[in-house]
Scaffold this motif. Structure first.
Motif, PDB file in Angstrom:
ATOM      1  N   GLN A 108     -39.693   5.821  32.760  1.00 43.53           N
ATOM      2  CA  GLN A 108     -39.551   7.041  31.962  1.00 43.53           C
ATOM      3  C   GLN A 108     -38.774   6.780  30.682  1.00 43.53           C
ATOM      4  OE1 GLN A 108     -37.908  10.303  34.159  1.00 43.53           O
ATOM      5  NE2 GLN A 108     -39.680  10.508  35.490  1.00 43.53           N
ATOM      6  N   TRP A 109     -37.694   6.013  30.813  1.00 45.05           N
ATOM      7  CA  TRP A 109     -36.868   5.743  29.630  1.00 45.05           C
ATOM      8  C   TRP A 109     -37.668   4.954  28.599  1.00 45.05           C
ATOM      9  CZ3 TRP A 109     -35.173   1.301  27.222  1.00 45.05           C
ATOM     10  CH2 TRP A 109     -34.169   1.471  26.268  1.00 45.05           C
ATOM     11  N   GLY A 110     -38.437   3.969  29.079  1.00 47.90           N
ATOM     12  CA  GLY A 110     -39.231   3.163  28.180  1.00 47.90           C
ATOM     13  C   GLY A 110     -40.272   3.968  27.442  1.00 47.90           C
ATOM     14  N   CYS A 111     -40.810   4.973  28.113  1.00 54.13           N
ATOM     15  CA  CYS A 111     -41.778   5.843  27.450  1.00 54.13           C
ATOM     16  C   CYS A 111     -41.062   6.742  26.462  1.00 54.13           C
ATOM     17  CB  CYS A 111     -42.539   6.663  28.487  1.00 54.13           C
ATOM     18  SG  CYS A 111     -43.782   7.756  27.772  1.00 54.13           S
ATOM     19  N   ARG A 112     -40.009   7.394  26.916  1.00 50.04           N
ATOM     20  CA  ARG A 112     -39.314   8.382  26.082  1.00 50.04           C
ATOM     21  C   ARG A 112     -38.807   7.775  24.780  1.00 50.04           C
ATOM     22  NH1 ARG A 112     -34.036   9.764  25.950  1.00 50.04           N
ATOM     23  NH2 ARG A 112     -33.588   8.592  27.850  1.00 50.04           N
ATOM     24  N   THR A 113     -38.348   6.531  24.841  1.00 49.56           N
ATOM     25  CA  THR A 113     -37.723   5.897  23.674  1.00 49.56           C
ATOM     26  C   THR A 113     -38.651   4.948  22.929  1.00 49.56           C
ATOM     27  OG1 THR A 113     -36.886   4.070  25.006  1.00 49.56           O
ATOM     28  CG2 THR A 113     -35.471   6.021  24.786  1.00 49.56           C
ATOM     29  N   ALA A 114     -39.900   4.853  23.366  1.00 46.44           N
ATOM     30  CA  ALA A 114     -40.831   3.897  22.729  1.00 46.44           C
ATOM     31  C   ALA A 114     -40.182   2.518  22.673  1.00 46.44           C
ATOM     32  CB  ALA A 114     -41.222   4.374  21.325  1.00 46.44           C
ATOM     33  N   SER A 115     -39.727   2.061  23.815  1.00 47.85           N
ATOM     34  CA  SER A 115     -38.941   0.832  23.898  1.00 47.85           C
ATOM     35  C   SER A 115     -39.774  -0.415  23.594  1.00 47.85           C
ATOM     36  CB  SER A 115     -38.362   0.709  25.308  1.00 47.85           C
ATOM     37  OG  SER A 115     -39.381   0.349  26.217  1.00 47.85           O
ATOM     38  N   ALA A 116     -39.068  -1.543  23.646  1.00 42.50           N
ATOM     39  CA  ALA A 116     -39.720  -2.829  23.383  1.00 42.50           C
ATOM     40  C   ALA A 116     -40.724  -3.205  24.471  1.00 42.50           C
ATOM     41  CB  ALA A 116     -38.675  -3.919  23.252  1.00 42.50           C
ATOM     42  N   ASP A 117     -40.797  -2.412  25.541  1.00 42.44           N
ATOM     43  CA  ASP A 117     -41.827  -2.650  26.555  1.00 42.44           C
ATOM     44  C   ASP A 117     -43.228  -2.548  25.961  1.00 42.44           C
ATOM     45  OD1 ASP A 117     -40.069  -0.812  29.203  1.00 42.44           O
ATOM     46  OD2 ASP A 117     -39.837  -2.867  28.456  1.00 42.44           O
ATOM     47  N   TRP A 118     -43.349  -1.738  24.920  1.00 45.72           N
ATOM     48  CA  TRP A 118     -44.673  -1.458  24.341  1.00 45.72           C
ATOM     49  C   TRP A 118     -45.013  -2.527  23.310  1.00 45.72           C
ATOM     50  CZ3 TRP A 118     -47.099   2.172  27.030  1.00 45.72           C
ATOM     51  CH2 TRP A 118     -46.318   3.019  27.797  1.00 45.72           C
ATOM     52  N   SER A 119     -45.943  -3.390  23.649  1.00 45.05           N
ATOM     53  CA  SER A 119     -46.172  -4.589  22.851  1.00 45.05           C
ATOM     54  C   SER A 119     -47.370  -4.509  21.919  1.00 45.05           C
ATOM     55  CB  SER A 119     -46.341  -5.798  23.769  1.00 45.05           C
ATOM     56  OG  SER A 119     -47.376  -5.562  24.702  1.00 45.05           O
ATOM     57  N   LEU A 120     -48.333  -3.672  22.232  1.00 46.46           N
ATOM     58  CA  LEU A 120     -49.517  -3.556  21.382  1.00 46.46           C
ATOM     59  C   LEU A 120     -49.668  -2.107  20.958  1.00 46.46           C
ATOM     60  CD1 LEU A 120     -52.055  -4.858  20.135  1.00 46.46           C
ATOM     61  CD2 LEU A 120     -53.275  -4.244  22.244  1.00 46.46           C
ATOM     62  N   TRP A 121     -49.777  -1.884  19.659  1.00 48.44           N
ATOM     63  CA  TRP A 121     -49.849  -0.539  19.095  1.00 48.44           C
ATOM     64  C   TRP A 121     -51.149  -0.345  18.327  1.00 48.44           C
ATOM     65  CZ3 TRP A 121     -46.087   3.295  19.612  1.00 48.44           C
ATOM     66  CH2 TRP A 121     -44.901   2.893  20.256  1.00 48.44           C
ATOM     67  N   GLY A 122     -51.669   0.873  18.424  1.00 52.67           N
ATOM     68  CA  GLY A 122     -52.789   1.254  17.582  1.00 52.67           C
ATOM     69  C   GLY A 122     -52.287   1.674  16.210  1.00 52.67           C
ATOM     70  N   GLN A 123     -53.201   2.023  15.328  1.00 57.91           N
ATOM     71  CA  GLN A 123     -52.842   2.270  13.944  1.00 57.91           C
ATOM     72  C   GLN A 123     -52.345   3.685  13.689  1.00 57.91           C
ATOM     73  OE1 GLN A 123     -55.712   2.766  15.129  1.00 57.91           O
ATOM     74  NE2 GLN A 123     -56.674   4.443  14.028  1.00 57.91           N
ATOM     75  N   GLY A 124     -52.509   4.589  14.615  1.00 53.89           N
ATOM     76  CA  GLY A 124     -52.048   5.956  14.433  1.00 53.89           C
ATOM     77  C   GLY A 124     -53.135   6.885  13.925  1.00 53.89           C
ATOM     78  N   THR A 125     -53.028   8.141  14.348  1.00 50.95           N
ATOM     79  CA  THR A 125     -53.939   9.172  13.877  1.00 50.95           C
ATOM     80  C   THR A 125     -53.111  10.413  13.551  1.00 50.95           C
ATOM     81  OG1 THR A 125     -55.979  10.408  14.400  1.00 50.95           O
ATOM     82  CG2 THR A 125     -54.475   9.976  16.225  1.00 50.95           C
ATOM     83  N   LEU A 126     -53.374  11.016  12.405  1.00 50.44           N
ATOM     84  CA  LEU A 126     -52.553  12.122  11.917  1.00 50.44           C
ATOM     85  C   LEU A 126     -53.026  13.443  12.508  1.00 50.44           C
ATOM     86  CD1 LEU A 126     -50.386  13.287  10.018  1.00 50.44           C
ATOM     87  CD2 LEU A 126     -52.144  13.340   8.217  1.00 50.44           C
ATOM     88  N   VAL A 127     -52.082  14.175  13.070  1.00 48.37           N
ATOM     89  CA  VAL A 127     -52.326  15.530  13.567  1.00 48.37           C
ATOM     90  C   VAL A 127     -51.506  16.487  12.714  1.00 48.37           C
ATOM     91  CG1 VAL A 127     -52.016  17.112  15.505  1.00 48.37           C
ATOM     92  CG2 VAL A 127     -52.815  14.771  15.913  1.00 48.37           C
ATOM     93  N   THR A 128     -52.187  17.434  12.096  1.00 48.68           N
ATOM     94  CA  THR A 128     -51.526  18.434  11.271  1.00 48.68           C
ATOM     95  C   THR A 128     -51.852  19.811  11.824  1.00 48.68           C
ATOM     96  OG1 THR A 128     -51.733  17.023   9.310  1.00 48.68           O
ATOM     97  CG2 THR A 128     -51.224  19.347   8.943  1.00 48.68           C
ATOM     98  N   VAL A 129     -50.807  20.541  12.178  1.00 47.13           N
ATOM     99  CA  VAL A 129     -50.982  21.886  12.718  1.00 47.13           C
ATOM    100  C   VAL A 129     -50.462  22.865  11.671  1.00 47.13           C
ATOM    101  CG1 VAL A 129     -50.546  23.461  14.633  1.00 47.13           C
ATOM    102  CG2 VAL A 129     -50.624  20.979  15.026  1.00 47.13           C
ATOM    103  N   SER A 130     -51.365  23.599  11.094  1.00 43.33           N
ATOM    104  CA  SER A 130     -50.987  24.495   9.997  1.00 43.33           C
ATOM    105  C   SER A 130     -52.040  25.579   9.845  1.00 43.33           C
ATOM    106  CB  SER A 130     -50.864  23.701   8.697  1.00 43.33           C
ATOM    107  OG  SER A 130     -50.605  24.566   7.607  1.00 43.33           O
ATOM    108  N   SER A 131     -51.555  26.750   9.417  1.00 42.11           N
ATOM    109  CA  SER A 131     -52.488  27.838   9.136  1.00 42.11           C
ATOM    110  C   SER A 131     -52.868  27.837   7.660  1.00 42.11           C
ATOM    111  CB  SER A 131     -51.869  29.177   9.530  1.00 42.11           C
ATOM    112  OG  SER A 131     -50.625  29.354   8.894  1.00 42.11           O
TER     113      SER A 131
END
Length: 126
Positions: free
Chosen positions: A103-126
């Motif tokens: 849980q801690w590793g997930c919550r803090t995005a710890s060094a356990d996470w070795s491979l990352w995707g490039q990201g996708t933008l979510v915008t919530v707006s009216s």
């Protein structure tokens, strides 16, 4: 070997989006998979993470009851279904893999996470 996050976009408050995290040249089912987000001016935080067996090991309090993580091993994809979106959910969302974490590793995005995707933008707006 890479991860591809997709499905972001502009949505009105109260709307829904489904993010996908697809793996190339390796099997996602061999890893923990997590979704993280980073809003402007804020640190990256864990949103929800799932283990090899498809069990949710962590979900951030503010998204509980609204976001659901799941995996489809046949398609080699992990999803994040996001409902009842609000402006505070606006961020770049990333997926990542780990051999093992908690849980801690997930919550803090710890060094356990070795491979990352490039990201996708979510915008919530009216």
């Amino acid at each position: 070997v890479q991860l591809q996050a997709s499905g972001g976009g502009l949505v009105q408050p109260g709307g829904s989006l489904r993010l996908s995290c697809a793996a190339s040249r390796f099997r996602l089912e061999d890893y923990f998979v997590g979704w993280f987000r980073q809003a402007p001016g804020k640190e990256r935080e864990g949103v929800s993470c799932i283990n090899h067996n498809g069990l949710d090991i962590y979900t951030e309090d503010s998204v509980k009851g609204r976001f659901t993580i799941s995996r489809d091993n046949a398609k080699n994809v992990v999803y994040l279904q996001m409902n009842s979106l609000n402006p505070e959910d606006t961020a770049v969302y990333y997926c990542a893999t780990a051999y093992g974490t908690d849980q801690w590793g997930c919550r803090t995005a710890s060094a356990d996470w070795s491979l990352w995707g490039q990201g996708t933008l979510v915008t919530v707006s009216s």
